[in-house]
Design an enzyme around this catalytic site. Structure first.
Site, PDB file in Angstrom:
ATOM      1  N   CYS A 158       0.783  -1.092   0.082  1.00  0.00           N
ATOM      2  CA  CYS A 158      -0.015   0.001  -0.037  1.00  0.00           C
ATOM      3  C   CYS A 158       0.975   1.172   0.120  1.00  0.00           C
ATOM      4  O   CYS A 158       1.607   1.529   1.035  1.00  0.00           O
ATOM      5  CB  CYS A 158      -0.881   0.034   1.280  1.00  0.00           C
TER       6      CYS A 158
ATOM      7  N   CYS B  18      -0.121   4.109   2.756  1.00  0.00           N
ATOM      8  CA  CYS B  18       0.166   3.301   4.039  1.00  0.00           C
ATOM      9  C   CYS B  18       1.700   3.607   4.324  1.00  0.00           C
ATOM     10  O   CYS B  18       1.996   4.328   5.409  1.00  0.00           O
ATOM     11  CB  CYS B  18       0.138   1.844   4.231  1.00  0.00           C
TER      12      CYS B  18
END
Length: 264
Positions: free
Chosen positions: A151, A154
């Site tokens: 991600c 993230c």
């Protein structure tokens, strides 16, 4: 008289005198004799067509002799006197180039420090995270982050999350749950995780007060954590969604992790 005229000897004696009277031989004599040369030179000087300049007033025409070295000194003094000593000197091109390079490096360093916080990563966060079961039983409010290694959002938010954790970790639990681990399928359904990063804010009894999903300003996350730390009944940002990565793209596999939380 008749004898003199008829005598060949007499005529021979008078011949040199007659030859000397010719101008041609006189000119030759002038060239060959040093004395004649001196007289010739005197004649040449006397025959100059340009008259000598008339003397004038020395105060208006005469100039003092100038030595060769003093000309350069005068030029140098004039150039130095024309420069105002009070004005600053302009920097050279080399100095400007160095300043530009240093400024560029400083800008890049500042950008990287804000974006990456000098190497803070998801692995660092997961290593410092508290196990999920322990967080639900120690009587403190908890922040649960659902994330994945792939991600991008993230990874981008990791430095901001790390800074907030360092500020409130003594009053708030921080848990990391990897969506790629099938162990957390129940929690994914329970908290309704559809996009990551997904931050769930739980009170000290384990009840969810709200969540924040995706890329959002740091203050959203920090203000919610601060509200948990102070024991407030609600958080200021209970349902906020920003840009996120879809949880449906997660790679479903069992992650080997002895701690069975963070990356598990």
């Amino acid at each position: 008289m008749s004898r003199v005229a008829s005598s060949p000897v007499g005529l021979h004696r008078f011949r040199p005198c007659l030859q000397a009277s010719q101008p041609r031989h006189v000119f030759k004599t002038h060239v060959q004799s040093p004395n004649r040369v001196t007289r010739f030179q005197n004649i040449a000087i006397a025959c100059q067509t340009t008259p000598n300049p008339t003397p004038t007033d020395s105060s208006t025409t005469e100039k003092p002799p100038v030595e060769p070295g003093s000309v350069n000194d005068n030029v140098t003094q004039a150039a130095s006197s024309s420069t105002d000593p009070g004005l600053p000197e302009f920097p050279s091109k080399d100095i400007n180039r160095r300043i530009a390079v240093v400024s560029s490096l400083a800008a890049v360093g500042l950008f990287l420090s804000k974006r990456l916080d000098f190497g803070v990563s998801l692995k660092d966060l997961s290593a410092a995270a508290l196990p999920y079961e322990e967080a639900l039983s120690n009587g403190k409010p908890t922040v649960v982050e659902f994330y994945a290694d792939w991600c991008e959002v993230c990874r981008e938010l990791a430095p901001d999350v790390y800074k907030v954790e360092q500020q409130y970790r003594d009053r708030v639990n921080f848990v990391m749950l990897n969506v790629d681990n099938t162990k957390w399928e129940q929690e994914l359904d329970e908290f309704g995780v559809e996009g990551i990063p997904h931050f769930a804010f739980l009170d000290k009894e384990g009840n969810e007060e709200g969540n924040v999903v995706g890329r959002l300003p740091k203050q959203y996350f920090q203000e919610n954590v601060e509200a948990l730390a102070h024991g407030e009944a609600s958080i200021p940002h209970a349902r906020v969604v920003g840009q996120y990565s879809s949880a449906e793209s997660r790679k479903v596999h069992q992650v080997v992790d002895p701690r069975s939380h963070g990356r598990g």
